[in-house]
Enzyme design. Sequence first.
Site, PDB file in Angstrom:
ATOM      1  N   MET A 103      -3.323  28.571 -37.399  1.00  0.00           N
ATOM      2  CA  MET A 103      -4.605  28.762 -38.088  1.00  0.00           C
ATOM      3  C   MET A 103      -4.469  28.377 -39.557  1.00  0.00           C
ATOM      4  O   MET A 103      -3.402  28.019 -40.017  1.00  0.00           O
ATOM      5  CB  MET A 103      -5.061  30.203 -37.916  1.00  0.00           C
ATOM      6  CG  MET A 103      -5.537  30.433 -36.479  1.00  0.00           C
ATOM      7  SD  MET A 103      -6.841  31.612 -36.343  1.00  0.00           S
ATOM      8  CE  MET A 103      -5.912  33.127 -36.307  1.00  0.00           C
ATOM      9  N   CYS A 104      -5.549  28.502 -40.278  1.00  0.00           N
ATOM     10  CA  CYS A 104      -5.586  27.972 -41.631  1.00  0.00           C
ATOM     11  C   CYS A 104      -5.407  29.098 -42.638  1.00  0.00           C
ATOM     12  O   CYS A 104      -5.228  30.248 -42.276  1.00  0.00           O
ATOM     13  CB  CYS A 104      -6.922  27.281 -41.836  1.00  0.00           C
ATOM     14  SG  CYS A 104      -7.316  26.147 -40.493  1.00  0.00           S
TER      15      CYS A 104
END
Lengths: 255, 255
Positions: B1-2
């Site tokens: 994920m970011c």
Amino acid sequence: MCQLLGMNCNVPTDICFSFEGFSARGGKTDDHSDGWGIAFFEGKGCRLLLDDKPSVTSPVADLVRRYPIHSTHVIAHIRKATQGEVALKNCHPFQRELWGRYWVFAHNGNLPDFHPQNMGFYEPVGNTDSEKAFCIILETLREAFPHGKPPLDKLNFVLRQITAEIAKVGVFNYLLSDGEHFFAHCSTKLTYIVRQAPFAAAHLIDQDMTVDFRELTSPSDRVAVIATTPLTDNEVWTTIQPGELLVFQDGLPQK
Amino acid sequence: MCQLLGMNCNVPTDICFSFEGFSARGGKTDDHSDGWGIAFFEGKGCRLLLDDKPSVTSPVADLVRRYPIHSTHVIAHIRKATQGEVALKNCHPFQRELWGRYWVFAHNGNLPDFHPQNMGFYEPVGNTDSEKAFCIILETLREAFPHGKPPLDKLNFVLRQITAEIAKVGVFNYLLSDGEHFFAHCSTKLTYIVRQAPFAAAHLIDQDMTVDFRELTSPSDRVAVIATTPLTDNEVWTTIQPGELLVFQDGLPQK
């Protein structure tokens, strides 16, 4: 007034050489020092760099001069404010989305009597005549083709109409692109050159700088550079005629 | 994920220190190396810098670390691709215009079951779940308030509804701003700190770097920094609760 620089190529190319001469006009060889901007398409993606500082002293312009970003569609602008104060929100190019593509627009000229009543969907963020004209162009295209981007001839027909309409009230040289097509409209002043094999050396007008494109290109490369006035003094630039709207693709103006 | 990084302040402030630690996570102290982006509001204007290179090696990120751009509303993002390939068109933050203001959005999470049928006016350019969610949010706000930006409580009410709707189908931490208000939604992981007088020194987790804010601030300054996980190891960060949508103004979360 402002100055325009555009590039359209058949393979992703950096604009470092042309930008070197062009950006010198933003406060050094000319007085377009009220901000500047440049947009690079990479596929459907778009990098838009803006600065309200003069391009000769802007650290962001320095990055563009030194970092070779490769792109097939580039639009740059240096500003000399006519309408709208010196501020980031008034720096060209402007960007909006239409039909799932980014559209980028930069304008050279002045539209003193341009006061559209209904802005429709697209609203200007700043207070330039240019951004207003861009919003009206996109609005017109969207209304004419609500279901997506039409074939080029249909798009071109509507774009010509709205461009002619706006050009009635002032000077309206512009560059417009969605990363697929590249439009260049001449109202008073716009010129271009197509560089292709056999390549040669080119010497800038605004900086004492020469690039030998033979060392940097392959035989199938083709690059069109469009600018308010020629950027080099040893090449032949073609003047775009007032009222002409050219569409460039793969480095060539389409007939 | 970011990973997300946001800043909201009462006076224009540079984000160099926070960005130094944050950008190290883009390939050095963490593996978020599929591109990055940062948006700086200056008044209604917005500078959006994007790069599909890892933030630790990107020349554009280097510019941000070294060139102190002063802004009151900043949103940054480093990407680890879940949906959509590594490409400029898929880099956050995304930007669109609504009510004559630019809106900027960055997302941390994944919405695997998010398949809205009608995109309405705003169409995604890339192919991330995040841009799709952003388009739906703007579409919803535009439909609810067709005549312009409403008072904050009304806006907030509609934003909460559509946010909750989208958050049902996945992880939806986001930062959203129009340069006036700054929204931070926590679905699983988001934290913030408010720095104000008396200022102290802060030490980064991701780089061995300390800044003494006493030397850089005036007593009335106030800065909120919002991030996926704390950026410093000698300050107390506040965890935003899952389901919470905070609105920051002038460096403070509004109650």
